[in-house]
Design a protein around this motif. Structure first.
Motif, PDB file in Angstrom:
ATOM      1  N   ALA A  50     -36.676 -43.448   0.764  1.00 13.17           N
ATOM      2  CA  ALA A  50     -36.598 -42.414  -0.269  1.00 13.17           C
ATOM      3  C   ALA A  50     -37.537 -42.724  -1.430  1.00 13.17           C
ATOM      4  N   ALA A  51     -37.598 -43.995  -1.822  1.00  7.73           N
ATOM      5  CA  ALA A  51     -38.526 -44.391  -2.882  1.00  7.73           C
ATOM      6  C   ALA A  51     -39.968 -44.244  -2.406  1.00  7.73           C
ATOM      7  N   LEU A  52     -40.212 -44.574  -1.145  1.00  7.27           N
ATOM      8  CA  LEU A  52     -41.556 -44.399  -0.582  1.00  7.27           C
ATOM      9  C   LEU A  52     -41.943 -42.930  -0.533  1.00  7.27           C
ATOM     10  N   LEU A  53     -40.959 -42.070  -0.325  1.00  6.15           N
ATOM     11  CA  LEU A  53     -41.212 -40.633  -0.344  1.00  6.15           C
ATOM     12  C   LEU A  53     -41.697 -40.195  -1.720  1.00  6.15           C
ATOM     13  N   ALA A  54     -41.041 -40.671  -2.761  1.00  5.57           N
ATOM     14  CA  ALA A  54     -41.462 -40.325  -4.115  1.00  5.57           C
ATOM     15  C   ALA A  54     -42.896 -40.774  -4.369  1.00  5.57           C
ATOM     16  N   GLN A  55     -43.236 -41.956  -3.868  1.00  2.45           N
ATOM     17  CA  GLN A  55     -44.599 -42.459  -4.029  1.00  2.45           C
ATOM     18  C   GLN A  55     -45.605 -41.599  -3.272  1.00  2.45           C
ATOM     19  N   ARG A  56     -45.234 -41.171  -2.080  1.00  2.00           N
ATOM     20  CA  ARG A  56     -46.148 -40.339  -1.284  1.00  2.00           C
ATOM     21  C   ARG A  56     -46.367 -38.980  -1.940  1.00  2.00           C
ATOM     22  N   LEU A  57     -45.316 -38.404  -2.469  1.00  2.43           N
ATOM     23  CA  LEU A  57     -45.438 -37.125  -3.166  1.00  2.43           C
ATOM     24  C   LEU A  57     -46.413 -37.244  -4.335  1.00  2.43           C
ATOM     25  N   ALA A  58     -46.283 -38.325  -5.099  1.00  2.00           N
ATOM     26  CA  ALA A  58     -47.171 -38.534  -6.237  1.00  2.00           C
ATOM     27  C   ALA A  58     -48.608 -38.742  -5.774  1.00  2.00           C
ATOM     28  N   ALA A  59     -48.787 -39.537  -4.709  1.00  2.00           N
ATOM     29  CA  ALA A  59     -50.129 -39.826  -4.213  1.00  2.00           C
ATOM     30  C   ALA A  59     -50.823 -38.570  -3.704  1.00  2.00           C
ATOM     31  N   GLN A  60     -50.037 -37.671  -3.110  1.00  2.00           N
ATOM     32  CA  GLN A  60     -50.607 -36.429  -2.587  1.00  2.00           C
ATOM     33  C   GLN A  60     -50.563 -35.295  -3.596  1.00  2.00           C
ATOM     34  N   LYS A  61     -50.169 -35.628  -4.812  1.00  2.00           N
ATOM     35  CA  LYS A  61     -50.121 -34.665  -5.921  1.00  2.00           C
ATOM     36  C   LYS A  61     -49.271 -33.440  -5.580  1.00  2.00           C
ATOM     37  N   ILE A  62     -48.159 -33.694  -4.916  1.00  2.00           N
ATOM     38  CA  ILE A  62     -47.196 -32.641  -4.616  1.00  2.00           C
ATOM     39  C   ILE A  62     -46.149 -32.657  -5.728  1.00  2.00           C
ATOM     40  N   PRO A  63     -46.035 -31.580  -6.498  1.00  2.23           N
ATOM     41  CA  PRO A  63     -45.123 -31.560  -7.644  1.00  2.23           C
ATOM     42  C   PRO A  63     -43.660 -31.478  -7.222  1.00  2.23           C
ATOM     43  N   ALA A  64     -43.083 -32.614  -6.928  1.00  8.60           N
ATOM     44  CA  ALA A  64     -41.689 -32.664  -6.505  1.00  8.60           C
ATOM     45  C   ALA A  64     -41.090 -33.995  -6.917  1.00  8.60           C
ATOM     46  N   GLN A  65     -39.796 -33.996  -7.149  1.00  8.90           N
ATOM     47  CA  GLN A  65     -39.086 -35.234  -7.471  1.00  8.90           C
ATOM     48  C   GLN A  65     -38.006 -35.483  -6.424  1.00  8.90           C
ATOM     49  N   VAL A  66     -37.650 -36.739  -6.282  1.00  6.70           N
ATOM     50  CA  VAL A  66     -36.648 -37.146  -5.306  1.00  6.70           C
ATOM     51  C   VAL A  66     -35.396 -37.609  -6.040  1.00  6.70           C
ATOM     52  N   VAL A  67     -34.271 -37.017  -5.677  1.00 12.81           N
ATOM     53  CA  VAL A  67     -32.977 -37.479  -6.165  1.00 12.81           C
ATOM     54  C   VAL A  67     -32.219 -38.020  -4.956  1.00 12.81           C
ATOM     55  N   ASN A  68     -32.017 -39.327  -4.940  1.00 15.05           N
ATOM     56  CA  ASN A  68     -31.357 -39.957  -3.811  1.00 15.05           C
ATOM     57  C   ASN A  68     -29.887 -40.160  -4.141  1.00 15.05           C
ATOM     58  N   ALA A  69     -29.038 -39.308  -3.607  1.00 16.02           N
ATOM     59  CA  ALA A  69     -27.599 -39.370  -3.858  1.00 16.02           C
ATOM     60  C   ALA A  69     -26.868 -39.996  -2.676  1.00 16.02           C
ATOM     61  N   SER A  70     -27.535 -40.896  -1.977  1.00 18.59           N
ATOM     62  CA  SER A  70     -26.955 -41.526  -0.793  1.00 18.59           C
ATOM     63  C   SER A  70     -25.973 -42.623  -1.184  1.00 18.59           C
ATOM     64  N   ILE A  71     -24.922 -42.781  -0.371  1.00 15.91           N
ATOM     65  CA  ILE A  71     -23.909 -43.808  -0.580  1.00 15.91           C
ATOM     66  C   ILE A  71     -23.654 -44.499   0.752  1.00 15.91           C
TER      67      ILE A  71
END
Length: 211
Positions: A50-71
């Motif tokens: 999930a954290a890697l996803l946030a990094q990939r979104l930023a690297a590809q300049k995709i305007p999105a945020q990740v909220v990880n509500a996993s337990i």
């Protein structure tokens, strides 16, 4: 321990944490509702998929945020009970549902798992979100019939609700020639090195939903 033991057992463990990565105010929110496979069980913070996803979104300049509500240890029933408040709070554009493995571990009825997945998918869609279901498999000792029906649940719900689906979250990890190499010492939870591949398994379908 056979290779498929990792597949279902990887969903268990104590509760960990929720992760949110900042993004522009105009960006979309991706809500991840999962268990220990998404909650960085046994990993250092910021190294899970999930954290890697946030990094990939930023690297590809995709305007999105990740909220990880996993337990860790969560079931589809637990996710269903939490989803309403999460939808109201975060108003996600995309909901990733990575739940079901713990249902199988607890021997819960397949009909209950299917109903919970259906209800969560419908609730998210009614809230205006697109849904991505992340599929799992169970060990062969559950029996071929149970295993096949469990694995098929995710695609069945996705088809009924017109949602996206990843057939097997741990493809290339738990079904490889030497799966122990990519699991922690407990032989249950994926190592940090496996999480890029987990992201790669999710990314093609998720990216379509962000268009």
């Amino acid at each position: 321990m056979n290779r498929r033991h990792f597949i279902a057992a990887a969903a268990c463990g104590p509760a960990l944490w929720a992760f949110a990565a900042p993004a522009p105010p105009t960006g979309k929110t991706i809500l991840i509702l999962g268990d220990s496979l998404s909650a960085e069980y046994g990993l250092k913070r910021g190294s899970g998929w999930a954290a890697l996803l946030a990094q990939r979104l930023a690297a590809q300049k995709i305007p999105a945020q990740v909220v990880n509500a996993s337990i860790s240890g969560d079931t589809t029933s637990g996710g269903r009970s939490r989803l309403g408040a999460l939808l109201a709070q975060h108003k996600p554009a995309v909901v990733v549902i990575e739940l079901g493995g713990n249902d199988a571990l607890r021997g819960l009825p397949l009909s209950m798992t299917e109903d919970n997945l259906n209800q969560m998918t419908e609730a998210a869609q009614q809230a205006g979100a697109k849904v991505l279901l992340v599929g799992m498999q169970v060990p062969p000792n559950y029996g071929a019939d149970y295993g096949n029906r469990f694995a098929a649940l995710f695609g069945k719900v996705a088809q009924a609700r017109k949602a996206a689906v990843v057939p097997f979250f741990l493809k290339g990890i738990a079904d490889g020639p030497d799966p122990t190499r990519l699991f922690q010492a407990d032989r249950i939870h994926p190592r940090e090195e496996a999480h890029p591949a987990m992201l790669d398994n999710v990314w093609p379908e998720l990216k379509k939903l962000l268009r």
